[in-house]
Design an enzyme around this catalytic site. Structure first.
Site, mmCIF file in Angstrom:
data_model
loop_
_atom_site.group_PDB
_atom_site.id
_atom_site.type_symbol
_atom_site.label_atom_id
_atom_site.label_comp_id
_atom_site.label_asym_id
_atom_site.label_seq_id
_atom_site.Cartn_x
_atom_site.Cartn_y
_atom_site.Cartn_z
ATOM 1 N N LYS A 1 0.822 -1.215 0.000
ATOM 2 C CA LYS A 1 0.000 0.000 0.000
ATOM 3 C C LYS A 1 0.852 1.259 0.000
ATOM 4 C CE LYS A 1 -2.525 0.851 3.725
ATOM 5 N NZ LYS A 1 -1.975 -0.352 4.289
ATOM 6 N N LYS B 1 6.905 -6.740 10.946
ATOM 7 C CA LYS B 1 6.389 -6.079 9.753
ATOM 8 C C LYS B 1 7.474 -5.364 8.953
ATOM 9 C CE LYS B 1 2.599 -2.970 8.432
ATOM 10 N NZ LYS B 1 3.296 -1.820 7.867
ATOM 11 N N THR C 1 4.012 1.475 -0.835
ATOM 12 C CA THR C 1 4.755 1.451 -2.104
ATOM 13 C C THR C 1 3.901 2.039 -3.222
ATOM 14 O OG1 THR C 1 5.956 -0.514 -1.383
ATOM 15 C CG2 THR C 1 5.947 -0.048 -3.744
ATOM 16 N N TRP D 1 7.057 -0.816 -7.770
ATOM 17 C CA TRP D 1 8.148 -1.401 -6.992
ATOM 18 C C TRP D 1 9.373 -1.620 -7.883
ATOM 19 C CZ3 TRP D 1 10.996 -5.964 -7.152
ATOM 20 C CH2 TRP D 1 11.742 -6.258 -5.990
ATOM 21 N N ARG E 1 1.948 8.356 7.075
ATOM 22 C CA ARG E 1 2.218 8.254 8.512
ATOM 23 C C ARG E 1 3.698 7.950 8.752
ATOM 24 N NH1 ARG E 1 -1.045 3.395 10.174
ATOM 25 N NH2 ARG E 1 -0.462 2.831 8.057
ATOM 26 N N PHE F 1 -3.545 -0.572 7.125
ATOM 27 C CA PHE F 1 -4.103 -1.916 6.978
ATOM 28 C C PHE F 1 -5.204 -1.935 5.909
ATOM 29 C CE2 PHE F 1 -2.332 -2.507 11.405
ATOM 30 C CZ PHE F 1 -1.301 -3.324 10.990
ATOM 31 N N PHE G 1 3.584 -8.539 -9.430
ATOM 32 C CA PHE G 1 4.737 -9.394 -9.122
ATOM 33 C C PHE G 1 5.125 -10.149 -10.392
ATOM 34 C CE2 PHE G 1 3.310 -8.414 -4.958
ATOM 35 C CZ PHE G 1 4.320 -8.716 -4.055
ATOM 36 N N ALA H 1 -3.798 1.349 12.520
ATOM 37 C CA ALA H 1 -5.213 1.290 12.145
ATOM 38 C C ALA H 1 -5.951 0.135 12.806
ATOM 39 C CB ALA H 1 -5.356 1.185 10.629
#
Length: 556
Positions: free
Chosen positions: A71, A105, A73, A409, A94, A301, A381, A273
Site C-alpha cells: 500500500k 512487519k 509502495t 516497486w 504516517r 491496513f 509481481f 489502524a
C-alpha cells in the site's frame, strides 16, 4: 535484485529546500533537521490557508496477508507517476513505529523504487515526534501517580486509573504490570499497563488537532481516572496540560521529506489502524491539499480498518472529503485468501483466485457505500500471469471500478503511469458524493453495529457485560455522539484472524469500551486485539546491524 535499504542508500537525494521549492515553500518556512528533513513552520499555514484545495486521493487495500500488498509502495509510486505526468502532487503518509521495525512487519517507507528517503532516518528516530508523544504520555502518568502519592486532593480512586503508560516498542511483558512496589515513598501499589505509543490517545490527538491551540484544548480533556464518586478526572484537573503541550510544540509541525524521484512527501503522525484510527495528521493532509493539485494519502491496513476510520473519524472531524479511493490488491494475496499456502503462491491458480477475490469484492462494496469512486490497482509481481490479471480486471470492471496494473516497486514512477492516468480520468469524469457511514446522533451501540454489519459483514454484535456497563457510562457522561474507533485484528474482516476471504455468519465480540475524550472518539476493543504487541520468535531486530563504515543493514 537489490534490497529496499540498498536502493535507498544509493539514492541521490536533493537538498530538502529544493524539494520544498518545487511546491512553492520558501526556505524561511522550513525548520531543518539536516539536509534531507525539515519541519514546516506554523507561519506557512497562515500564508496558504486561503488557497483552493487540490483533489484528495486515499490509498487503501484489501486485508493484509503474509504475501504482502504494498500500500505504501503504491502511494509513493502513484505520487512519483503524477509528477511524471506533469502534475503537482504531494504525498501524505504516517510515520513508522519502532515496534514493527524491530518486530515482524519491517519499515514503512515503501519499497523497491517507490520509497521515501532518508529511509533509515524515517524508520528509526526521524525528527523525534514519537519520542515527544511518548514523553508527554508518560509525563501525564507520572503526574497522576504523584498526585495520588502527595495527598490525592482530587480523590482519585486508584482502582479506576485508566491512563496507561506507553513505549514505542513491542514488549508483551509491559501489558500488565504493578507499580509502586518498595517503600511508602515509592508510590501507591496498583496495577498498571503499557500501550505502544501509536495506540496512545496523545498520538490520536496530535493527528487530529488543527493547531497548537486545538492540541492544548484536546490534551486538557483527556480522562486519566475516576474519583471515588465515579466522576472523571482530566489532564486539566492535574494541571498537566501546559507541560504536555510544551513537549509537543515541535512534534505537531508536519515533516517534509522526498521520494527516490524527489517528489515531496509530508510524513507526520502514526497511529496504527488496528488499534487506533490509522491516518496521518490532519495538519499534514490539509497542508498537502493547499500546496498541491493532488494530495495522495493512505490509511493503515485494510479498508475495513484504515479507510473506514479515515472516512468516519478523520474526514468527519476535519471536514475533509475524498475525491477518489485507490484500492490495492495483489494476485498473491488474493490466492492466499483463497486457501493457497504461502510457498505455492507463485503458481497460477485461477480457482483459488476466484475463491479469494471475494475479499476484494467486499472492500469494493464498502468504499462504494461512501459514494466515492474506486480504482482497483494490482501491485504487480513477476510471478503473476496474464490470465490472473485479466480475471481480476474483468471482475473489477463488472463492479463499476476502474482497474490498473501497478509496477512501481520495479520501475518507480514510470511503473505507476497507468494507475495515475486512471486516477486522473476518474477525478475528471466521476464526482465524489462522500458522506460518512453513520450519523452522529445514533447511539454508540448503533454505530458499532453499523460498522460490524455494513463494513465487516457480521451477523451481529455480542457485548461482554463489562463493555455493556462501559457503554452506558460513556453515554451518561455525554459522549454518545462521538464516532467509534473499532480496535480489530487486521487480517480478517471478522474479529478472528483465521477467517480469510469474505467470512459470513459470524458475530463481532466487544470486550471493552473506553472514551478518548481529547481525541474525540470512543474505542471499542474486539476479539483478542492487543494495544501492546509482542515480538515474534525471530524478531526483525536480530538481522539489523551497523557496518564498519557506519551504514545500517538489515532494515527493510
Amino acid at each position: 535484485m537489490k534490497t529496499d535499504i540498498q536502493i535507498a542508500q544509493e539514492a541521490q537525494m536533493a537538498h530538502i529546500k529544493e524539494v520544498a521549492a518545487s511546491i512553492g515553500i520558501q526556505e524561511e518556512d522550513l525548520e531543518f533537521y539536516g539536509k534531507y528533513k525539515a519541519k514546516l513552520s506554523d507561519e506557512l499555514w497562515e500564508k496558504i490557508k486561503d488557497k483552493k484545495d487540490g483533489k484528495l486521493v486515499l490509498v487503501t487495500a484489501i486485508n493484509p496477508t503474509p504475501a504482502g500488498e504494498g500500500k505504501t509502495t503504491t502511494t509513493v509510486g502513484l505520487g512519483q507517476a503524477m509528477a511524471k505526468l506533469g502534475k503537482k502532487a504531494l504525498i501524505a503518509l504516517r510515520e513508522p513505529s519502532l515496534g514493527p521495525c524491530f518486530g515482524i512487519k519491517g519499515g514503512a517507507a515503501g519499497g523497491g523504487y517507490a520509497q521515501v528517503v532518508p529511509m533509515e532516518d524515517l524508520n528509526l528516530h526521524f525528527t523525534g515526534d514519537f519520542h515527544a508523544i511518548t514523553s508527554a504520555n508518560n509525563l501525564l502518568a507520572a503526574l497522576l501517580d504523584n498526585h495520588i502519592q502527595q495527598g490525592n486532593e482530587l480523590g482519585i480512586d486508584p482502582r479506576q486509573v485508566v491512563w496507561k503508560r506507553c513505549l514505542d516498542m513491542n514488549d508483551r511483558s509491559l501489558r500488565n504490570i504493578v507499580v509502586g512496589l518498595g517503600k511508602k515513598t515509592d508510590g501507591m501499589v496498583r496495577e498498571d499497563h503499557f500501550v505502544i505509543t501509536v495506540a496512545s490517545e496523545i498520538m490520536a490527538i496530535l493527528c487530529l488537532a488543527d493547531d497548537i491551540f486545538d492540541l492544548k484544548k484536546r490534551l486538557g480533556k483527556i480522562i486519566v481516572a475516576y474519583n471515588f464518586k465515579g466522576e472523571p478526572v482530566t489532564a486539566d484537573d492535574l494541571h498537566a496540560t501546559g507541560a504536555m503541550t510544551a513537549l509537543l510544540k515541535d512534534a505537531i509541525k508536519p515533516n517534509l521529506i522526498q521520494t527516490l524521484e524527489h517528489t515531496p512527501a509530508l510524513v507526520h503522525g502514526g497511529p496504527f489502524a488496528n488499534i487506533a484510527h490509522g491516518c496521518n495528521s490532519v495538519r499534514a493532509t490539509k497542508m498537502a491539499l493547499k500546496l498541491s493539485d493532488i494530495a495522495i494519502t493512505e490509511a493503515g491496513f485494510g479498508a475495513d480498518l484504515g479507510a473506514e476510520k479515515f472516512m468516519d473519524i478523520k474526514c468527519r472531524k476535519a471536514g475533509l472529503s475524498p475525491d477518489a479511493v485507490v484500492l490495492v490488491a495483489t494476485v498473491r494475496a488474493l490466492k492466499y485468501n483463497g486457501g493457497v499456502a504461502k510457498d505455492k503462491l507463485s503458481e497460477e491458480n485461477l480457482e483459488a483466485l476466484a475463491k479469494g477475490i471475494v475479499n476484494l469484492e467486499k472492500h469494493i462494496e464498502n468504499i462504494q457505500k461512501y459514494d466515492v469512486p474506486v480504482i482497483v490497482t494490482l501491485n504487480s509481481f513477476v510471478t503473476d500471469t496474464e490470465a490472473e490479471n485479466e480475471f481480476i480486471r474483468h471482475f473489477c470492471e463488472e463492479r463499476g471500478c476502474e482497474f490498473a496494473l501497478s509496477e512501481v516497486w520495479e520501475k518507480g514512477g514510470d511503473g505507476g503511469v497507468q494507475l495515475a492516468e486512471k486516477v486522473l480520468d476518474t477525478l475528471e469524469k466521476k464526482e465524489s458524493h462522500f458522506h460518512p457511514l453513520y450519523k452522529d446522533e445514533l447511539s454508540l451501540k448503533e454505530k458499532i453495529e453499523t460498522i460490524a454489519k455494513e463494513i465487516y459483514g457480521a451477523r451481529g454484535v455480542i457485548y461482554e457485560p463489562t463493555a455493556e456497563k462501559q457503554l452506558a457510562k460513556i453515554e451518561n457522561m455525554g459522549f454518545g455522539e462521538l464516532p467509534v474507533c473499532m480496535a480489530k485484528n487486521q487480517y480478517s474482516l471478522s474479529d478472528d484472524a483465521t477467517k480469510l476471504g469474505r467470512p459470513t455468519d459470524f458475530d463481532i465480540h466487544i470486550r471493552e469500551v473506553y472514551v478518548s475524550a481529547g481525541a474525540g472518539f470512543v474505542v471499542a476493543l474486539t476479539g483478542a486485539i492487543m494495544t501492546m504487541p509482542g515480538l515474534p520468535k525471530v524478531p526483525a531486530a536480530n538481522g539489523i546491524d551497523v557496518s564498519d563504515e557506519g551504514n545500517i543493514t538489515g532494515l527493510f
